[in-house]
Write a protein that holds these residues in place. Sequence first.
Motif, PDB file in Angstrom:
ATOM      1  N   ILE A  88      -1.485   0.366   8.023  1.00  0.00           N
ATOM      2  CA  ILE A  88      -2.287   0.477   6.797  1.00  0.00           C
ATOM      3  C   ILE A  88      -2.087   1.859   6.199  1.00  0.00           C
ATOM      4  CG2 ILE A  88      -4.641   0.592   5.878  1.00  0.00           C
ATOM      5  CD1 ILE A  88      -5.434  -1.388   8.084  1.00  0.00           C
ATOM      6  N   LEU A  89      -1.957   1.911   4.876  1.00  0.00           N
ATOM      7  CA  LEU A  89      -1.797   3.183   4.184  1.00  0.00           C
ATOM      8  C   LEU A  89      -2.449   3.101   2.811  1.00  0.00           C
ATOM      9  CD1 LEU A  89      -0.466   6.023   4.118  1.00  0.00           C
ATOM     10  CD2 LEU A  89       1.571   4.918   3.147  1.00  0.00           C
ATOM     11  N   PRO A  90      -3.459   3.938   2.523  1.00  0.00           N
ATOM     12  CA  PRO A  90      -4.050   3.937   1.183  1.00  0.00           C
ATOM     13  C   PRO A  90      -3.079   4.522   0.167  1.00  0.00           C
ATOM     14  CG  PRO A  90      -5.018   5.688   2.502  1.00  0.00           C
ATOM     15  CD  PRO A  90      -4.138   4.886   3.426  1.00  0.00           C
ATOM     16  N   THR A  91      -3.108   3.986  -1.043  1.00  0.00           N
ATOM     17  CA  THR A  91      -2.207   4.452  -2.098  1.00  0.00           C
ATOM     18  C   THR A  91      -3.006   4.746  -3.359  1.00  0.00           C
ATOM     19  OG1 THR A  91      -1.729   2.208  -2.901  1.00  0.00           O
ATOM     20  CG2 THR A  91      -0.320   3.082  -1.155  1.00  0.00           C
ATOM     21  N   ILE A  92      -2.419   5.549  -4.221  1.00  0.00           N
ATOM     22  CA  ILE A  92      -3.112   5.997  -5.436  1.00  0.00           C
ATOM     23  C   ILE A  92      -2.893   4.926  -6.505  1.00  0.00           C
ATOM     24  CG2 ILE A  92      -3.400   7.907  -7.050  1.00  0.00           C
ATOM     25  CD1 ILE A  92      -1.943   9.626  -4.880  1.00  0.00           C
ATOM     26  N   GLY A  93      -3.635   3.842  -6.389  1.00  0.00           N
ATOM     27  CA  GLY A  93      -3.396   2.656  -7.192  1.00  0.00           C
ATOM     28  C   GLY A  93      -2.236   1.869  -6.606  1.00  0.00           C
ATOM     29  N   SER A  94      -2.067   0.636  -7.045  1.00  0.00           N
ATOM     30  CA  SER A  94      -0.974  -0.188  -6.524  1.00  0.00           C
ATOM     31  C   SER A  94       0.311  -0.019  -7.328  1.00  0.00           C
ATOM     32  CB  SER A  94      -1.379  -1.665  -6.511  1.00  0.00           C
ATOM     33  OG  SER A  94      -1.696  -2.106  -7.820  1.00  0.00           O
ATOM     34  N   LYS A  95       0.196   0.380  -8.595  1.00  0.00           N
ATOM     35  CA  LYS A  95       1.395   0.470  -9.432  1.00  0.00           C
ATOM     36  C   LYS A  95       2.366   1.523  -8.915  1.00  0.00           C
ATOM     37  CE  LYS A  95       2.987   0.781 -14.220  1.00  0.00           C
ATOM     38  NZ  LYS A  95       2.582   0.818 -15.649  1.00  0.00           N
ATOM     39  N   ALA A 234     -12.659  -0.801 -10.545  1.00  0.00           N
ATOM     40  CA  ALA A 234     -12.365   0.559 -10.105  1.00  0.00           C
ATOM     41  C   ALA A 234     -10.959   0.992 -10.494  1.00  0.00           C
ATOM     42  CB  ALA A 234     -12.560   0.670  -8.595  1.00  0.00           C
ATOM     43  N   ALA A 235     -10.436   0.449 -11.589  1.00  0.00           N
ATOM     44  CA  ALA A 235      -9.073   0.817 -11.985  1.00  0.00           C
ATOM     45  C   ALA A 235      -8.949   2.320 -12.235  1.00  0.00           C
ATOM     46  CB  ALA A 235      -8.657   0.033 -13.233  1.00  0.00           C
ATOM     47  N   GLY A 236      -9.993   2.930 -12.756  1.00  0.00           N
ATOM     48  CA  GLY A 236      -9.949   4.354 -13.041  1.00  0.00           C
ATOM     49  C   GLY A 236      -9.999   5.237 -11.810  1.00  0.00           C
ATOM     50  N   TYR A 237     -10.317   4.664 -10.668  1.00  0.00           N
ATOM     51  CA  TYR A 237     -10.438   5.440  -9.437  1.00  0.00           C
ATOM     52  C   TYR A 237      -9.181   5.361  -8.575  1.00  0.00           C
ATOM     53  CZ  TYR A 237     -15.346   5.345 -10.788  1.00  0.00           C
ATOM     54  OH  TYR A 237     -16.517   5.473 -11.481  1.00  0.00           O
ATOM     55  N   ARG A 238      -8.231   4.477  -8.939  1.00  0.00           N
ATOM     56  CA  ARG A 238      -6.939   4.347  -8.265  1.00  0.00           C
ATOM     57  C   ARG A 238      -7.107   4.097  -6.772  1.00  0.00           C
ATOM     58  NH1 ARG A 238      -5.283   2.189 -11.055  1.00  0.00           N
ATOM     59  NH2 ARG A 238      -3.063   2.496 -10.742  1.00  0.00           N
ATOM     60  N   MET A 239      -7.760   2.987  -6.436  1.00  0.00           N
ATOM     61  CA  MET A 239      -8.035   2.618  -5.047  1.00  0.00           C
ATOM     62  C   MET A 239      -7.176   1.420  -4.656  1.00  0.00           C
ATOM     63  SD  MET A 239     -12.189   2.753  -5.057  1.00  0.00           S
ATOM     64  CE  MET A 239     -13.113   4.274  -5.208  1.00  0.00           C
ATOM     65  N   ALA A 240      -6.216   1.645  -3.786  1.00  0.00           N
ATOM     66  CA  ALA A 240      -5.335   0.562  -3.370  1.00  0.00           C
ATOM     67  C   ALA A 240      -4.769   0.871  -1.990  1.00  0.00           C
ATOM     68  CB  ALA A 240      -4.215   0.356  -4.397  1.00  0.00           C
ATOM     69  N   TRP A 241      -3.955  -0.057  -1.461  1.00  0.00           N
ATOM     70  CA  TRP A 241      -3.359   0.158  -0.146  1.00  0.00           C
ATOM     71  C   TRP A 241      -2.126  -0.718   0.023  1.00  0.00           C
ATOM     72  CZ3 TRP A 241      -7.688  -2.911  -0.842  1.00  0.00           C
ATOM     73  CH2 TRP A 241      -7.594  -4.230  -0.408  1.00  0.00           C
ATOM     74  N   ILE A 242      -1.336  -0.347   1.036  1.00  0.00           N
ATOM     75  CA  ILE A 242      -0.227  -1.173   1.479  1.00  0.00           C
ATOM     76  C   ILE A 242      -0.427  -1.399   2.970  1.00  0.00           C
ATOM     77  CG2 ILE A 242       1.295   0.811   1.868  1.00  0.00           C
ATOM     78  CD1 ILE A 242       3.619  -1.016   0.920  1.00  0.00           C
ATOM     79  N   ALA A 243      -0.123  -2.616   3.435  1.00  0.00           N
ATOM     80  CA  ALA A 243      -0.374  -2.960   4.831  1.00  0.00           C
ATOM     81  C   ALA A 243       0.713  -3.891   5.343  1.00  0.00           C
ATOM     82  CB  ALA A 243      -1.748  -3.627   4.972  1.00  0.00           C
ATOM     83  N   GLY A 244       0.920  -3.844   6.660  1.00  0.00           N
ATOM     84  CA  GLY A 244       1.900  -4.744   7.268  1.00  0.00           C
ATOM     85  C   GLY A 244       2.593  -4.104   8.440  1.00  0.00           C
ATOM     86  N   LYS A 247       6.295  -0.184  11.484  1.00  0.00           N
ATOM     87  CA  LYS A 247       7.586   0.499  11.478  1.00  0.00           C
ATOM     88  C   LYS A 247       8.080   0.754  10.053  1.00  0.00           C
ATOM     89  CE  LYS A 247       9.128  -1.131  16.007  1.00  0.00           C
ATOM     90  NZ  LYS A 247      10.159  -1.903  16.760  1.00  0.00           N
ATOM     91  N   LEU A 248       7.596  -0.005   9.101  1.00  0.00           N
ATOM     92  CA  LEU A 248       7.901   0.263   7.698  1.00  0.00           C
ATOM     93  C   LEU A 248       6.919   1.273   7.106  1.00  0.00           C
ATOM     94  CD1 LEU A 248       8.673  -3.349   6.399  1.00  0.00           C
ATOM     95  CD2 LEU A 248      10.325  -1.541   6.895  1.00  0.00           C
ATOM     96  N   ILE A 249       5.659   1.190   7.530  1.00  0.00           N
ATOM     97  CA  ILE A 249       4.632   2.093   7.020  1.00  0.00           C
ATOM     98  C   ILE A 249       4.912   3.532   7.466  1.00  0.00           C
ATOM     99  CG2 ILE A 249       2.186   2.706   7.128  1.00  0.00           C
ATOM    100  CD1 ILE A 249       2.623   0.272   5.424  1.00  0.00           C
ATOM    101  N   ALA A 250       5.389   3.723   8.711  1.00  0.00           N
ATOM    102  CA  ALA A 250       5.553   5.074   9.269  1.00  0.00           C
ATOM    103  C   ALA A 250       6.454   5.968   8.422  1.00  0.00           C
ATOM    104  CB  ALA A 250       6.071   4.978  10.709  1.00  0.00           C
ATOM    105  N   PRO A 251       7.660   5.546   8.031  1.00  0.00           N
ATOM    106  CA  PRO A 251       8.482   6.437   7.202  1.00  0.00           C
ATOM    107  C   PRO A 251       7.903   6.652   5.809  1.00  0.00           C
ATOM    108  CG  PRO A 251       9.569   4.305   7.485  1.00  0.00           C
ATOM    109  CD  PRO A 251       8.400   4.334   8.422  1.00  0.00           C
ATOM    110  N   ILE A 252       7.209   5.643   5.266  1.00  0.00           N
ATOM    111  CA  ILE A 252       6.556   5.809   3.965  1.00  0.00           C
ATOM    112  C   ILE A 252       5.482   6.888   4.064  1.00  0.00           C
ATOM    113  CG2 ILE A 252       5.131   4.683   2.223  1.00  0.00           C
ATOM    114  CD1 ILE A 252       6.570   2.067   2.904  1.00  0.00           C
TER     115      ILE A 252
END
Length: 372
Positions: A88-95, A234-244, A247-252
């Motif tokens: 799991i990794l939080p991101t600054i919005g999904s875009k 909450a589009a103005g707060y840029r709350m999103a994440w990537i998960a899975g 081994k892919l999340i670690a280098p990101i």
Amino acid sequence: MGLHSAALPDFPWDTLAPFKAKAEAHPDGMIDLSIGSPVDPTPDLIQDALTSNAPGYPPTAGTPELRKAIREHYRNVRRIRPPERDGILPTIGSKEMVALLPSLLGLSAGDAVICPTVAYPTYQVGTLLAGAHPLFADRAADLPPGTAARVRLIWLNSPSNPTGQVLPVENLRRCVTWARQRGIVVASDECYADLAWEEPWASEGVPSILDPKVNGGDHTGILALGSLSKRSNAAGYRMAWIAGDPKLIAPILHIRKHMGMMMPGPTQIAMAAALSDETHVIVQKKRYQARRQTLRTSLEQAGYVVDGSEAGLYLWVKADDGAGAWAIIDRLAGAGILAAPGTFYGDETHVRVALTASDAAIGAAADRLAAS
């Protein structure tokens, strides 16, 4: 190959300017249904959490509380086994993740990315920013001959922006199986998953690529994107994440640490609070459901056909007389309504009509459609 704006297509929204001017000239002003930007208040629990004291640097990987909240979201809301803590990794919005993922995965010239044929344009933009080549296909059989060996990433989008189409479990499973046989990463943009309107998705929920029924209980080679922009206003707060796949999340994560791309501390606290409460999501979904019904009825009565639109924040609309996308945009602009042409997404016959306007604005749009 460095990033350069000349490698990118023209920004499509600029081409709406004359139609926006026409809509603004309506005696009662313009009703903007072109962009899916929430207009309802951000829930108090999010605003209150943003007052938290956070003087230090926030963790790029996300606080333990936020990671736990995201995992519990998958368990309790999506009703599937959650990803591992390191997946799991939080991101600054999904875009930003859509635009950067090909680069973060190390794609470059000679590599290819499969994007949906009708899709959010940032999948293509992110591919071009990495110097890779976009391919547009919804099935492996539709790929140009000889290109499959170059593919390193597949983008899925379910529910789709702009069509609202939901991919069933069997479709997701076939894609994951095909990709794994070739060592290809599959990334599924699931940012509209909480807004399902039609059955079976309204009852069963929108399938996730992280569901064991899709991946056999193994997250290897797969990633899912989630967001609070729409479900929590909450589009103005840029709350999103990537998960899975960890081994892919670690280098990101490693790259983002070097770049200082961390979600602000108060935002992480607020995001965890938002994910711990579903009451506000239910309230907001009821608002959108009512607006959707009002718009759909008025559009159909005005001679339009709504296709797909099973989930998400948009109605995917065409004219029953066969008029093209820009002709529909012009007609709607004459009624003071601004929508988005399907040409932005790879379709010449439809327009995308957003549900993100106030109840009063949606009611006024329905009245104008009835009078047009």
